[in-house]
Design a protein around this motif. Sequence first.
Motif, PDB file in Angstrom:
ATOM      1  N   SER A 171       0.834  -1.221   0.000  1.00 56.53           N
ATOM      2  CA  SER A 171       0.000   0.000   0.000  1.00 56.53           C
ATOM      3  C   SER A 171       0.859   1.256   0.000  1.00 56.53           C
ATOM      4  N   VAL A 172       1.876   1.273  -0.855  1.00 55.64           N
ATOM      5  CA  VAL A 172       2.832   2.380  -0.852  1.00 55.64           C
ATOM      6  C   VAL A 172       2.155   3.693  -1.250  1.00 55.64           C
ATOM      7  N   GLY A 173       1.454   3.698  -2.389  1.00 56.43           N
ATOM      8  CA  GLY A 173       0.831   4.940  -2.842  1.00 56.43           C
ATOM      9  C   GLY A 173      -0.169   5.488  -1.844  1.00 56.43           C
ATOM     10  N   ALA A 174      -1.016   4.615  -1.293  1.00 57.13           N
ATOM     11  CA  ALA A 174      -2.028   5.053  -0.332  1.00 57.13           C
ATOM     12  C   ALA A 174      -1.389   5.574   0.944  1.00 57.13           C
ATOM     13  N   THR A 175      -0.366   4.872   1.437  1.00 57.35           N
ATOM     14  CA  THR A 175       0.270   5.294   2.694  1.00 57.35           C
ATOM     15  C   THR A 175       1.007   6.615   2.531  1.00 57.35           C
ATOM     16  N   GLU A 176       1.656   6.812   1.389  1.00 58.39           N
ATOM     17  CA  GLU A 176       2.347   8.084   1.171  1.00 58.39           C
ATOM     18  C   GLU A 176       1.359   9.245   1.152  1.00 58.39           C
ATOM     19  N   TRP A 177       0.169   9.010   0.591  1.00 55.68           N
ATOM     20  CA  TRP A 177      -0.869  10.051   0.600  1.00 55.68           C
ATOM     21  C   TRP A 177      -1.322  10.336   2.023  1.00 55.68           C
ATOM     22  N   LEU A 178      -1.511   9.279   2.805  1.00 57.76           N
ATOM     23  CA  LEU A 178      -1.910   9.470   4.202  1.00 57.76           C
ATOM     24  C   LEU A 178      -0.847  10.245   4.973  1.00 57.76           C
ATOM     25  N   GLU A 179       0.417   9.907   4.745  1.00 57.40           N
ATOM     26  CA  GLU A 179       1.495  10.604   5.450  1.00 57.40           C
ATOM     27  C   GLU A 179       1.563  12.072   5.044  1.00 57.40           C
ATOM     28  N   GLY A 180       1.229  12.353   3.796  1.00 56.71           N
ATOM     29  CA  GLY A 180       1.306  13.730   3.317  1.00 56.71           C
ATOM     30  C   GLY A 180       0.232  14.635   3.881  1.00 56.71           C
ATOM     31  N   TYR A 181      -0.926  14.058   4.238  1.00 60.42           N
ATOM     32  CA  TYR A 181      -2.059  14.894   4.664  1.00 60.42           C
ATOM     33  C   TYR A 181      -2.650  14.426   5.989  1.00 60.42           C
ATOM     34  N   LEU A 182      -1.809  13.806   6.814  1.00 61.27           N
ATOM     35  CA  LEU A 182      -2.281  13.182   8.045  1.00 61.27           C
ATOM     36  C   LEU A 182      -2.987  14.151   8.975  1.00 61.27           C
ATOM     37  N   THR A 183      -2.464  15.357   9.109  1.00 66.62           N
ATOM     38  CA  THR A 183      -3.008  16.283  10.105  1.00 66.62           C
ATOM     39  C   THR A 183      -4.437  16.707   9.809  1.00 66.62           C
ATOM     40  N   SER A 184      -4.835  16.662   8.538  1.00 72.15           N
ATOM     41  CA  SER A 184      -6.190  17.084   8.198  1.00 72.15           C
ATOM     42  C   SER A 184      -7.137  15.922   7.936  1.00 72.15           C
ATOM     43  N   LEU A 185      -6.593  14.779   7.521  1.00 68.45           N
ATOM     44  CA  LEU A 185      -7.469  13.689   7.102  1.00 68.45           C
ATOM     45  C   LEU A 185      -8.327  13.148   8.236  1.00 68.45           C
ATOM     46  N   ASN A 186      -7.734  12.906   9.413  1.00 66.21           N
ATOM     47  CA  ASN A 186      -8.558  12.300  10.462  1.00 66.21           C
ATOM     48  C   ASN A 186      -9.498  13.299  11.130  1.00 66.21           C
ATOM     49  N   LEU A 187      -9.444  14.568  10.693  1.00 65.62           N
ATOM     50  CA  LEU A 187     -10.422  15.554  11.158  1.00 65.62           C
ATOM     51  C   LEU A 187     -11.598  15.687  10.191  1.00 65.62           C
ATOM     52  N   LYS A 188     -11.377  15.327   8.932  1.00 66.70           N
ATOM     53  CA  LYS A 188     -12.403  15.559   7.914  1.00 66.70           C
ATOM     54  C   LYS A 188     -12.857  14.285   7.201  1.00 66.70           C
ATOM     55  N   MET A 189     -12.007  13.274   7.157  1.00 69.50           N
ATOM     56  CA  MET A 189     -12.339  12.032   6.460  1.00 69.50           C
ATOM     57  C   MET A 189     -12.989  11.071   7.450  1.00 69.50           C
ATOM     58  N   PHE A 190     -14.216  10.654   7.162  1.00 69.27           N
ATOM     59  CA  PHE A 190     -14.957   9.850   8.143  1.00 69.27           C
ATOM     60  C   PHE A 190     -15.011   8.371   7.817  1.00 69.27           C
ATOM     61  N   SER A 191     -14.506   7.953   6.631  1.00 70.78           N
ATOM     62  CA  SER A 191     -14.513   6.526   6.330  1.00 70.78           C
ATOM     63  C   SER A 191     -13.684   6.238   5.086  1.00 70.78           C
ATOM     64  N   TYR A 192     -13.122   5.017   5.051  1.00 64.93           N
ATOM     65  CA  TYR A 192     -12.438   4.519   3.855  1.00 64.93           C
ATOM     66  C   TYR A 192     -12.956   3.123   3.543  1.00 64.93           C
ATOM     67  N   VAL A 193     -13.237   2.876   2.256  1.00 69.25           N
ATOM     68  CA  VAL A 193     -13.661   1.551   1.793  1.00 69.25           C
ATOM     69  C   VAL A 193     -12.675   1.083   0.736  1.00 69.25           C
ATOM     70  N   SER A 194     -12.072  -0.089   0.969  1.00 69.58           N
ATOM     71  CA  SER A 194     -11.112  -0.659   0.027  1.00 69.58           C
ATOM     72  C   SER A 194     -11.799  -1.672  -0.874  1.00 69.58           C
ATOM     73  N   LEU A 195     -11.451  -1.636  -2.172  1.00 71.60           N
ATOM     74  CA  LEU A 195     -11.975  -2.597  -3.134  1.00 71.60           C
ATOM     75  C   LEU A 195     -10.878  -3.512  -3.671  1.00 71.60           C
ATOM     76  N   ASP A 196      -9.758  -3.599  -2.968  1.00 73.72           N
ATOM     77  CA  ASP A 196      -8.684  -4.502  -3.366  1.00 73.72           C
ATOM     78  C   ASP A 196      -9.067  -5.950  -3.049  1.00 73.72           C
ATOM     79  N   GLU A 197      -8.754  -6.850  -3.971  1.00 72.69           N
ATOM     80  CA  GLU A 197      -8.984  -8.293  -3.778  1.00 72.69           C
ATOM     81  C   GLU A 197     -10.431  -8.584  -3.377  1.00 72.69           C
TER      82      GLU A 197
END
Length: 734
Positions: free
Chosen positions: A445-471
Motif C-alpha cells: 500500500s505504498v501509494g495510499a500510505t504516502e498520501w496518508l502521510e502527506g495529509y495526516l493532520t487534516s485527514l482524520n479531522l475531515k475524512m470519516f470513512s475509507y472503503v477498500s476494493l482490493d482483492e
Amino acid sequence: MDQARTTISKIFNGEPRSYTRFNLTQNMEGDNSHVEMKLSSDMDDEVEANGVGENTNQHNHPYYPSKLNQRSPKTVCGYVIGILFLFVIGYLIGYLSNRSTDKTEIKSDCPVFNEIAPVKAEAVYSLDWSDLRALLKKKLTTDNINSNLNASHQAGSTGDEALANKIMGKFKTFGMSTWTDEHYVNIHEPGSSNNQVLFRGNVVGTTEGYLAYSAIKTVQGAALYAHYGRAEDFRRLQERNVDINGKVVLVRAGLLSFAEKVANAASLNASAVLIYPDPVNYNIKEDTALFGHVHLGTGDPYTPGFPSFNHTQFPPAQSSGLPSIPAQTITIRQATEIMSDGMLRDTMYKLGDDGDNITVEVKNVLIQKKIHNVFGVIKGYTDTDRYMVIGAQRDAWGPGYARSTVGTSLVVELARTVTDMIKNDGFKPKRSIIFASWSAGEFGSVGATEWLEGYLTSLNLKMFSYVSLDEVISGFDTFKAAASPLLYELLESTMKQVLMEPMGLSHSAYPFQTFSGIPSLSFRFASSTKSYPFGTIEDTDQNLERYTSYNTLKLAKTAGEVVGLVTLRLVHDHLLKLNVAKYTSVIRNYVSQIRSKVESRQMSGRLPSTVTMQWLLSAQGSYDRAASALVSAIRNSDLDDMEQCRIINNRIMRVEGSFLSPYVSPRESLFRHILLGSGSHTLAALVDHLEAIKGGLESADIDQFKNQFALATWTIQGCANALAGEVWDIDNEI
C-alpha cells in the motif's frame, strides 16, 4: 454450478418473505440471471404499495392527490357544475406540471412546456432511501463493470501511468473534479541475475519470484520446517527443544502476511526464510512463482512516517519493519526437492539431517520510481468539507486480475453511477465522496500510505470513512469483512451472513485504520477451500472465473452494490451511521484479560502490588459513559436539525483518531491504534507482556510494562474525553 448456486444462496438468500435487515437473492440461470438486493425496509415498501402505511415519509415525495369525485347531487345548480369543471381543469394542469419535475428531459413536442421551461427540469424534492436503493441497483450494471476491466501494470511503469491517465479521463467525463499526486518511492526489483537457492550445494530449480524489501545478502544454514511461520508454530518447535538459531526456515504461504512470517523467524535468530505455496492450500502449477514483500509495515520503508514527495530533504532513514534476514519465495517443485520424503502431503514435514544445509542468495536491487495516485471527487451539498474515500490499487505483479483489475473497474463504475444519480435523478449527497486509484499497492500500500502521510493532520479531522476494493473477489462461497467496530452495525444491516475477521497487515485498509485513525472497511468474496493465487502469473480472468464458478461479473455487481449502499448511507443521512458503542465491548474484553493476568501475576509474586487496575477500569468506565451519553443525545435530538447533527457527527469523528497513541513515533510504530494496531503501545502487547512476565522471559520488563500500562490507560481516557464533547462535559473522575 449447482454448488455455486447453493453456496451463494446461503450467503445471499433469506427465507421467502422473511427478511432480516438485508437480503440478497440471486438467480444464476440463463442470460437474465441477476443479483437482487433487499433491505428490511423493502418489505415496508411492498406493504405501503398495498395500501398500508401510506402516510410514511410523505415529505420526501411529490404530492399526487387522488382524483376528484366528479359525481354531483341532482339538486346542484348548473353554475356550480361549471365552477367545479373549471376547478378540475385547473387542478389537472397543475398536477401535470408537478409531475414534469420528475423527468430528466422536456419533450420538444409539448408547446406549453416549450414556452415555460425549454430546458431540463430540476427535481424539487429530495430522494428518500428507497429511491436511492432502487436507483443504485438499476444503474450499476455488469456491462459497465465489464467495459472498465483494463489490464494492470507494474507500479511506476509507462503502462501504469497510461492507465492512471485513462482513469482520470473517465472521472472528468463524469463531471468530477480531478487531481493527482506523485511520489518518488523506493522499491525492490530483481537484479540482473536471479536469486538462488542451493540445497546440499546444488542449485534447486529456477528461482523467478522474489520478495521485495528482503535483506540483500547470502546466508547458509540447516533446513528447518516451521509450518505457517506463526508465533505458535515456532513456540511448538521450542517446546520440542528445537534450536531455531541460524536455521533456514521453510514455511507455507497463507494465514498471515509474508512480512509477519519473516519477522517471527528473525526474532528467533533464524538466518533466512523460504516461503512456498503448498498444494494443500493452493491449486497452482508446480513451477508457478510467488511475488510479495516482507516489509512489516506499509508505504515506502525508506521514508517512514513522512511522504515521499520529490526533493524532500530528510536525513537517511528506514522503517523498523525492514527485515534483517534474507527471504525468498520458492515454487512447489523447489520445495519438493528440499523436503526429505519428496512429497508435500503431511501437516508436519520432515527435513534432512542438520548437515543438509541450504544456501539462500538474494540479489534484489533497490530503485526509485515515480508513481501517481489519481483522485476524483463528488462534492457534498451541505457538509462539503466532510468526505469518505473509496479506493483500489491499479498496479500488479503479473496479470493481477483479481488483485487490482476488478477493484479498479468497480471504483470507476461506482463513480459513474453516483454522478449519474446526481445529474439525472436529483440525488444530492450531503457529504463528499472521493474516488481514488492507488499505485504501488503490491509493495505494501505504498501509494495510499504516502498520501496518508502527506495529509495526516487534516485527514482524520475531515475524512470519516475509507472503503477498500482490493482483492474484493477471489471466490464465491464465503463473504468476509474486516472493519472498524464503528462500521459493524452499518455493514451487518447491509449484508447478511457476514463473517467478520480481524483487520491485519494484509488488508489494504489497514494503514487508514491504524495509522490515520479513519474508520475503514475491507471485504471480499472468497473460496473456503483453496487460496487464490494472488501475486502469481495465474491471477488471470480465466482463473478467477473458475474460482467464482463463472460468476465473476455477478459477484462484482453485488460487491459494487454493497459498497454503494454503505456509501449512500454515509453521505445521505444527516447523522453519520457510525456506532461508537461498538468499541465498548472491545475495550471491555481487553481490560478483562489484563485484569485477570495482573491479579494472577500479583498472586504469584511476579508483579508488585503497586500495579493497580483502578485507573484502567476508570478509563473504561469513562468511555462507556461517554458512548451511552452520545447514544442518549442522539435519541433525544431532532435529527432533521442539520446543525445539531453536525455537532454530533463531530463527536463521532473524533473517536477513531483518539485511539491512536500520541506517545509513539510513526517511524518506530506506524500503526499507532492501541486496539487494532501493532506495537508495544497496544493493549494486545500488554497482554503479551504479562505472559512474558509469567514465563520469566528475557523480554519481560516490569518497569517498561508499568509505563506502557499508564500510557494505554490515558489514551483510552483521552478518547472518552473527545467523545464526551466540550471540556465542560468531560468526565474528570480519573
